[in-house]
Scaffold this motif. Structure first.
Motif, mmCIF file in Angstrom:
data_model
loop_
_atom_site.group_PDB
_atom_site.id
_atom_site.type_symbol
_atom_site.label_atom_id
_atom_site.label_comp_id
_atom_site.label_asym_id
_atom_site.label_seq_id
_atom_site.Cartn_x
_atom_site.Cartn_y
_atom_site.Cartn_z
ATOM 1 N N GLY A 162 -10.815 -5.203 4.146
ATOM 2 C CA GLY A 162 -10.887 -3.811 4.572
ATOM 3 C C GLY A 162 -9.561 -3.106 4.411
ATOM 4 O O GLY A 162 -9.131 -2.342 5.271
ATOM 5 N N ALA A 163 -8.919 -3.366 3.284
ATOM 6 C CA ALA A 163 -7.589 -2.789 3.032
ATOM 7 C C ALA A 163 -7.230 -2.974 1.561
ATOM 8 O O ALA A 163 -7.860 -3.783 0.852
ATOM 9 N N PHE A 164 -6.236 -2.216 1.134
ATOM 10 C CA PHE A 164 -5.679 -2.465 -0.191
ATOM 11 C C PHE A 164 -4.814 -3.711 -0.125
ATOM 12 O O PHE A 164 -4.059 -3.901 0.836
ATOM 13 N N ILE A 165 -4.920 -4.542 -1.135
ATOM 14 C CA ILE A 165 -4.016 -5.680 -1.184
ATOM 15 C C ILE A 165 -2.744 -5.274 -1.947
ATOM 16 O O ILE A 165 -2.687 -4.229 -2.576
ATOM 17 N N HIS A 166 -1.756 -6.146 -1.835
ATOM 18 C CA HIS A 166 -0.415 -5.755 -2.279
ATOM 19 C C HIS A 166 -0.250 -5.651 -3.792
ATOM 20 O O HIS A 166 0.327 -4.696 -4.297
ATOM 21 N N ASN A 167 -0.763 -6.659 -4.485
ATOM 22 C CA ASN A 167 -0.563 -6.616 -5.945
ATOM 23 C C ASN A 167 -1.536 -7.526 -6.687
ATOM 24 O O ASN A 167 -2.334 -8.239 -6.084
ATOM 25 N N ARG A 168 -1.463 -7.429 -7.996
ATOM 26 C CA ARG A 168 -2.317 -8.224 -8.868
ATOM 27 C C ARG A 168 -1.434 -8.780 -9.982
ATOM 28 O O ARG A 168 -0.680 -8.018 -10.599
ATOM 29 N N GLU A 207 -9.245 6.030 -9.696
ATOM 30 C CA GLU A 207 -10.433 5.194 -9.704
ATOM 31 C C GLU A 207 -10.062 3.717 -9.792
ATOM 32 O O GLU A 207 -10.584 2.881 -9.058
ATOM 33 N N LYS A 208 -9.130 3.433 -10.685
ATOM 34 C CA LYS A 208 -8.706 2.045 -10.895
ATOM 35 C C LYS A 208 -8.079 1.433 -9.649
ATOM 36 O O LYS A 208 -8.145 0.222 -9.449
ATOM 37 N N LEU A 209 -7.423 2.272 -8.843
ATOM 38 C CA LEU A 209 -6.798 1.773 -7.619
ATOM 39 C C LEU A 209 -7.803 1.010 -6.779
ATOM 40 O O LEU A 209 -7.511 -0.052 -6.227
ATOM 41 N N PHE A 210 -9.000 1.580 -6.694
ATOM 42 C CA PHE A 210 -10.024 0.974 -5.837
ATOM 43 C C PHE A 210 -10.611 -0.277 -6.466
ATOM 44 O O PHE A 210 -10.810 -1.283 -5.799
ATOM 45 N N THR A 211 -10.867 -0.226 -7.765
ATOM 46 C CA THR A 211 -11.436 -1.419 -8.400
ATOM 47 C C THR A 211 -10.420 -2.553 -8.453
ATOM 48 O O THR A 211 -10.770 -3.716 -8.296
ATOM 49 N N ALA A 212 -9.178 -2.207 -8.612
ATOM 50 C CA ALA A 212 -8.179 -3.263 -8.791
ATOM 51 C C ALA A 212 -7.625 -3.805 -7.469
ATOM 52 O O ALA A 212 -7.280 -4.977 -7.377
ATOM 53 N N PHE A 213 -7.515 -2.944 -6.446
ATOM 54 C CA PHE A 213 -6.752 -3.363 -5.262
ATOM 55 C C PHE A 213 -7.500 -3.314 -3.931
ATOM 56 O O PHE A 213 -7.018 -3.840 -2.944
ATOM 57 N N GLU A 262 2.950 1.041 -6.234
ATOM 58 C CA GLU A 262 3.535 1.736 -7.395
ATOM 59 C C GLU A 262 2.469 2.554 -8.133
ATOM 60 O O GLU A 262 2.733 3.676 -8.570
ATOM 61 N N GLN A 263 1.273 1.989 -8.228
ATOM 62 C CA GLN A 263 0.202 2.726 -8.929
ATOM 63 C C GLN A 263 -0.202 3.966 -8.134
ATOM 64 O O GLN A 263 -0.509 5.015 -8.687
ATOM 65 N N LEU A 264 -0.193 3.810 -6.825
ATOM 66 C CA LEU A 264 -0.578 4.929 -5.963
ATOM 67 C C LEU A 264 0.421 6.081 -6.108
ATOM 68 O O LEU A 264 0.045 7.254 -6.255
ATOM 69 N N LEU A 265 1.696 5.741 -6.069
ATOM 70 C CA LEU A 265 2.731 6.768 -6.210
ATOM 71 C C LEU A 265 2.728 7.372 -7.616
ATOM 72 O O LEU A 265 2.968 8.570 -7.806
ATOM 73 N N PHE A 266 2.416 6.541 -8.592
ATOM 74 C CA PHE A 266 2.311 6.993 -9.973
ATOM 75 C C PHE A 266 1.172 8.018 -10.092
ATOM 76 O O PHE A 266 1.307 9.072 -10.726
ATOM 77 N N CYS A 267 0.063 7.704 -9.428
ATOM 78 C CA CYS A 267 -1.094 8.589 -9.438
ATOM 79 C C CYS A 267 -0.728 9.962 -8.853
ATOM 80 O O CYS A 267 -1.049 11.012 -9.422
ATOM 81 N N ARG A 268 -0.016 9.933 -7.732
ATOM 82 C CA ARG A 268 0.416 11.179 -7.093
ATOM 83 C C ARG A 268 1.375 11.965 -8.020
ATOM 84 O O ARG A 268 1.361 13.191 -8.058
ATOM 85 N N SER A 269 2.186 11.232 -8.755
ATOM 86 C CA SER A 269 3.116 11.864 -9.685
ATOM 87 C C SER A 269 2.367 12.572 -10.806
ATOM 88 O O SER A 269 2.724 13.673 -11.226
ATOM 89 N N LEU A 270 1.311 11.924 -11.264
ATOM 90 C CA LEU A 270 0.494 12.537 -12.317
ATOM 91 C C LEU A 270 -0.190 13.803 -11.794
ATOM 92 O O LEU A 270 -0.307 14.805 -12.510
ATOM 93 N N GLU A 271 -0.621 13.762 -10.550
ATOM 94 C CA GLU A 271 -1.209 14.965 -9.943
ATOM 95 C C GLU A 271 -0.176 16.096 -9.864
ATOM 96 O O GLU A 271 -0.492 17.271 -10.088
#
Lengths: 719, 719
Positions: free
Chosen positions: A491-497, A479-485, A443-452
């Protein structure tokens, strides 16, 4: 004499040109809302009406249309209106004339229409001008008069948009009377079954059932099925019709169109008919894209994808044709992309986006689904790139902003989106368990793309303050995507926090979208490819919906052979099971009628679902290899890749032209009828072309400029 | 046995009680918007359709109605619906039954309705329950189902309101079929004039013209007039009708009701009719308030005011009956106040307020007029005080907040409201020139009162944070009023401030409202009274609209003799000129047909305008002297003042009762049928009462508690 002649020529030009262009116009976005209400409220479930569960908006019931005229001579105009109306010529109210003469000279012509049931719409046709998208419209003209009778200055405080229009180009085709086209189709097989007959139309279809020479008295029941099992299951089939005839003798056509391949019919003995056929109902669209290759299975998959796409491209891009028949943003987003490689019908995209957006105030996510809000923004990003229709942004930027404001107002203290009460965090119909709670990374990733996307639109609108704001929000979130997930460990993004704690689960979603959005450096890209996308132990996607992005990501990573194999297995798997259109969900591990069930219902699954048609997109964009590099294909790129194919040929539509590509192992042939761009290719021998200049980029990698001025570029090499 | 019997009694009670209560219900506010669109789009100007120039909203087209049941026994219900619908019993969709049996026990019953043209509405009637305002409604139920078929939790994220209703208590009277009542009326005089006939109905009226036994072929024209001059002026009368008959022979009734006293009729020779009459069209309302006194002129003024008020109390409180027939917030605000002293019809107030508020987003001031936004808030303040209907705030607080947010977003750097593009700063139709630019003091004063209203509503909503915010904004603005606009030099508020510079002009508006709102200390009050209100050289108000507040302020200051004289002069002046209803504007200095003209048109002035009826309010509130002290008349006060009258008697309605007062110089008689309060009076001799205890407050000033338990309080004294 010469001077006068040229003036006459110009006038003639205007006459024919404008008179030809008169069309029904309305407040932009309003017809899309109205027609969507009509369509989406046609869903039934076993005879019961089944309306959408989100807010349905309405058109503005009172709309003012205006234009400024400068007429060389007095001119008679015809006026057709849907609604109660008045005409104002230079500020003076006139009765509702349907024909009037406007004197020569400069004039303000206003027509104000009230219509509660249908969208206020007008069609005006004169000799030198007609109603079209240059007319201005507003839902509040704010024109009051003071005590002396003087009208207020209407130039201030009122927002005018350009009128909306579609293709209602004749006075006899007002928008409220819109119907899809129909054409008669015969059954391929009719057999006696149980107490009635089972009719097979040979493939998944959509339309009205026709009973020829129905006569007598009594009850008639029609049970629809995408499978014979469903049609024959009177207790559980998803759609049905019951009719009761007094004493009829006529051809009878069912009033509501439905999706089916089979119908099972039962009737009273006193009722008879000579034959059953159907009227296939469809949106007339040209198949402008094409694909052919040496592999007949892939060709069949492309054809069935195209048919699936056509069946679901109706008043709007819908999800499945049997059940919801609603406009779902996530489903539609994929239809937009497929459309660019099949019909390139921009009005279908803008109609769908405008319906999904609806009106202010925003009271929930699009379709109530958080991810679907983000797909709405992403749809605009692509729409601009493929069509170059910046007018869409100019008209609807405020609606984009208010939807984004809704999102921004719902962030948590980390600036991330979490599902609040009433938010549906959908992601996918997955066969594995995944959490929808807390901060879900996709959701954060898609949100980021929406902001772009919003930053891009702000730039188009020349709104630097908001461009800066949206850009900053986007890069902060990225930036937060990487620190948070990002888990270095996995070696991958995890699903959620949740509550600040990373979960252990790795799902494909965030990882594959991060590849598509180009958010990853090389090292992380390789990690995602290895640990998720090509990892046989990774969680499996079982919807064509998410396979779309998964396979696209693999194409983007150059895994064309692998993807072709997956397409053969997955879509070929459905064909093997007799599919004539592609499904909502397909799990190769299921057996028999398990394939028909979903939502706890034996025939709940839709066997014709828009998101099933993605091979059209994958084959057009990543094998034929065409995509726009600048808005509206002003500049394009062609990167044909055969994968394991021997040869392929196809064409990709552009706004007003086509790009045609043929490729085998020795030859690439390319032509474009508009725009310009580069053909990129790899050859292990030095390539030659019949025209133009091949430039080498690096070892074995070349490009050649393609313009529409040359007929065809033929490149020989070893590909 | 006894126990069982009492249960049976209870059940019988519920049966009759609830069955009686079934009524058509809809989304609250939606019917008010829909009906307003119907009504306001009936305005014509010389045959041309004349729609409002502000945003017309729409009802929600898809609405879900729900209730929770606990049935002692299975029960059959009847279901009537305006729209396409489904029924959901305990979550299961059923077809659109019009009659069904609900099993005994606990159930959730939902009905979802789609209707684009009319307001979705239902009428459900069972033995023990029926559709009423306890049902819940929403325009987005947000009930999605997951892959397994499980419905989402609908209790969260969805806003439910209580259903709206009016008085559609029979299945045969669905809301969309609403019509005002009509009753036949004869003309008082028919005479030949010019080429036709002039018909006089004896007084201002509203309705449909009826031609008895119209027969033959040809054209018929009807010219309407509030004056004979207007009806006879075919070129300039404000409203007219043209008809063309083929070969008819029937009674013909004009399709659209109009306002008139006179009609001038012309027809072709081949057309004939036996007689002309009319159907008077009206909202059935009871005249619950009354007033009589020894002065027949004042009695006549009260009667004509009441008739004026009734003519303008229709689907909504409108302005004038001839011309706009629109809902204007400033005009309606006075109708609310007059209504409390005549009909006490709360639904007419809430209907009008809901129409004026419309829906979000707010795109302009109410009716585009800044002051009219503030009157909307002030209307709520009074509505709560008079009716005690806190439910209104509970349902519509969010709409109050968004309108206030609109205002707050448009303040200048001083926190004040200035007219921006598209804002109409109206104030009054004045015969003197006044500025509408910069910071206009009356607008700030009304804004301040609006903020106080919001603070009150926040308190009712138990929203302490916003209560604090609105209170702080109000007191801050109240302080600024004095620093920015009070002129010690002129002993009055000045009219406005532009670019930080006070103007020189003193207008009555700010000054009189400041008295009414009790914002002034004694010294300033006296200054305003002397320098403005009683100053013969002050600027003169020529509309009944602003005379309303001017005279109310003088009543509040105890100038009852002066006000009676003004009423006799001003309203009596109109009666002297033959008025049968009170006017939009009256300037005693004008002559003859000057009285008919306005807006640059010879008959532009409305001769029946709601704001002309204010004597009803002044006589009820300041002579009979009744007003609520706590919400809904839970507590009231009675302060009868004779002024120069010898005697008066009247009654003032309360939500469910009346307060009756008689007064002459020796005797006051008071009775109340609900609530309690105090009678306050001044007597120069020691007063005596037949019941209760008179308490002395100060010299010659007394009070006595009045309750509904006593029949009548008779107080003797020297008043």
């Amino acid at each position: 004499m010469k001077h006068i002649l040229s003036i006459l020529l110009v006038m003639t030009f205007f006459t024919t040109s404008f008179a030809r262009k008169a069309t029904w116009i309305y407040y932009p976005g309003d017809y899309e809302i109205w027609l969507g209400n009509e369509m989406q409220n046609r869903r039934t479930e076993r005879g019961g009406f089944f309306p959408p569960f989100w807010k349905m908006d309405s058109h503005y019931v009172a709309v003012e249309f205006s234009t400024k005229l400068d007429l060389p001579a007095a001119e008679e105009i015809e006026i057709y209106v849907e609604g109660k109306y008045n005409i104002k010529l230079d500020g003076k109210i006139l009765p509702a004339y349907d024909r009037m003469t406007i004197p020569a000279g400069k004039h303000n012509l206003n027509i104000k229409v009230y219509n509660q049931a249908n969208v206020p719409a007008i069609y005006v046709k004169g000799k030198t001008f007609g109603s079209d998208e240059t007319w201005k419209v507003t839902f509040e003209d704010k024109e009051w008069i003071d005590e002396s009778g003087k009208a207020s200055d209407t130039s201030s405080g009122t927002t005018y948009l350009n009128a909306g229009a579609w293709n209602f180009d004749s006075p006899d085709t007002p928008p409220s009377k819109f119907k899809l086209a129909t054409t008669p189709m015969d059954a391929v097989k009719i057999e006696n079954k149980e107490k009635g007959i089972l009719v097979d139309f040979g493939k998944e279809t959509f339309g009205f059932v026709k009973f020829h020479n129905l006569s007598g008295k009594g009850k008639l029941s029609v049970y629809y099925g995408e499978s014979p099992e469903e049609a024959l299951d009177k207790e559980y089939c998803e759609t049905l019709d019951h009719f009761d005839f007094g004493n009829d003798s006529r051809d009878f056509v069912t009033p509501d169109s439905k999706a089916f391949r089979y119908i099972y019919i039962e009737k009273d003995n006193n009722l008879s008919f000579d034959n059953v056929s159907m009227l296939y109902e469809y949106l007339p669209l040209e198949y402008r894209g094409s694909f052919k290759c040496n592999d007949e299975l892939i060709n069949k998959i492309w054809d069935v994808s195209a048919y699936t796409m056509h069946l679901t491209s109706r008043e709007f891009f819908i999800d499945g044709i049997k059940r919801d028949r609603w406009i779902w943003s996530g489903d539609a987003y994929q239809s937009y992309l497929m459309n660019y490689y099949l019909f390139f019908d921009s009005p279908s995209v803008s109609r769908t986006m405008l319906n999904l957006r609806g009106k202010d105030p925003v009271t929930s996510h699009t379709n109530t689904i958080m991810d679907y809000t983000f797909y709405w923004f992403m749809g605009i990003y692509d729409y601009l790139q493929y069509t170059g229709d910046y007018n869409f942004v100019q008209q609807f930027y405020p609606r984009m902003q208010s939807l984004m404001d809704f999102c921004l107002s719902r962030r948590n203290s980390n600036g991330m989106m979490e599902g609040l009460a009433g938010d549906w965090v959908f992601i996918d119909w997955a066969d594995f368990k995944m959490s929808k709670s807390g901060e879900v990374s996709i959701e954060q990733l898609l949100f980021c793309r929406s902001l772009e996307t919003m930053a891009l639109c702000a730039k188009i609108m020349n709104d630097p303050e908001n461009e800066k704001k949206y850009s900053a929000l986007a890069s902060d979130l990225r930036e937060k995507l990487f620190t948070a997930f990002w888990s270095a460990d996995k070696g991958a993004f995890i699903h959620n926090r949740e509550n600040g704690k990373m979960s252990e689960q790795v799902t494909p979603y965030t990882n594959m979208f991060a590849v598509l959005f180009n958010y990853l450096d090389n090292e992380k890209t390789e990690a995602v490819k290895k640990n998720v996308l090509l990892n046989p132990d990774a969680l499996k996607i079982t919807t064509p919906y998410m396979r779309f992005y998964e396979l696209e990501a693999l194409c983007a990573l150059g895994e064309h052979d692998y993807v072709l194999k997956e397409i053969r297995d997955y879509w070929g798997g459905m064909l093997n099971l007799g599919a004539t259109s592609f499904w909502e969900k397909y799990n190769p591990d299921e057996k028999g009628t398990e394939h028909l069930a979903m939502y706890g219902r034996p025939y709940g699954k839709s066997l014709c679902h828009a998101w099933g048609a993605s091979p059209i997109y994958l084959l057009g964009k990543y094998y034929i290899g065409v995509k726009p590099e600048k808005e509206g294909y002003k500049e394009f790129s062609i990167r044909p890749v055969l994968g394991d194919l021997k040869w392929m040929e196809g064409s990709v539509p552009t706004p007003d032209g086509d790009i045609n590509v043929y490729m085998d192992k020795q030859q690439i042939k390319v032509s474009a009828t508009e725009g310009e761009g580069y053909l990129y290719f790899t050859s292990v021998s030095k390539p030659k072309s019949n025209t133009g200049t091949i430039e080498q980029i690096e070892k074995d990698k070349y490009k050649i400029k393609i313009t529409s001025s040359a007929n065809e570029y033929i490149i020989k090499g070893k590909f």
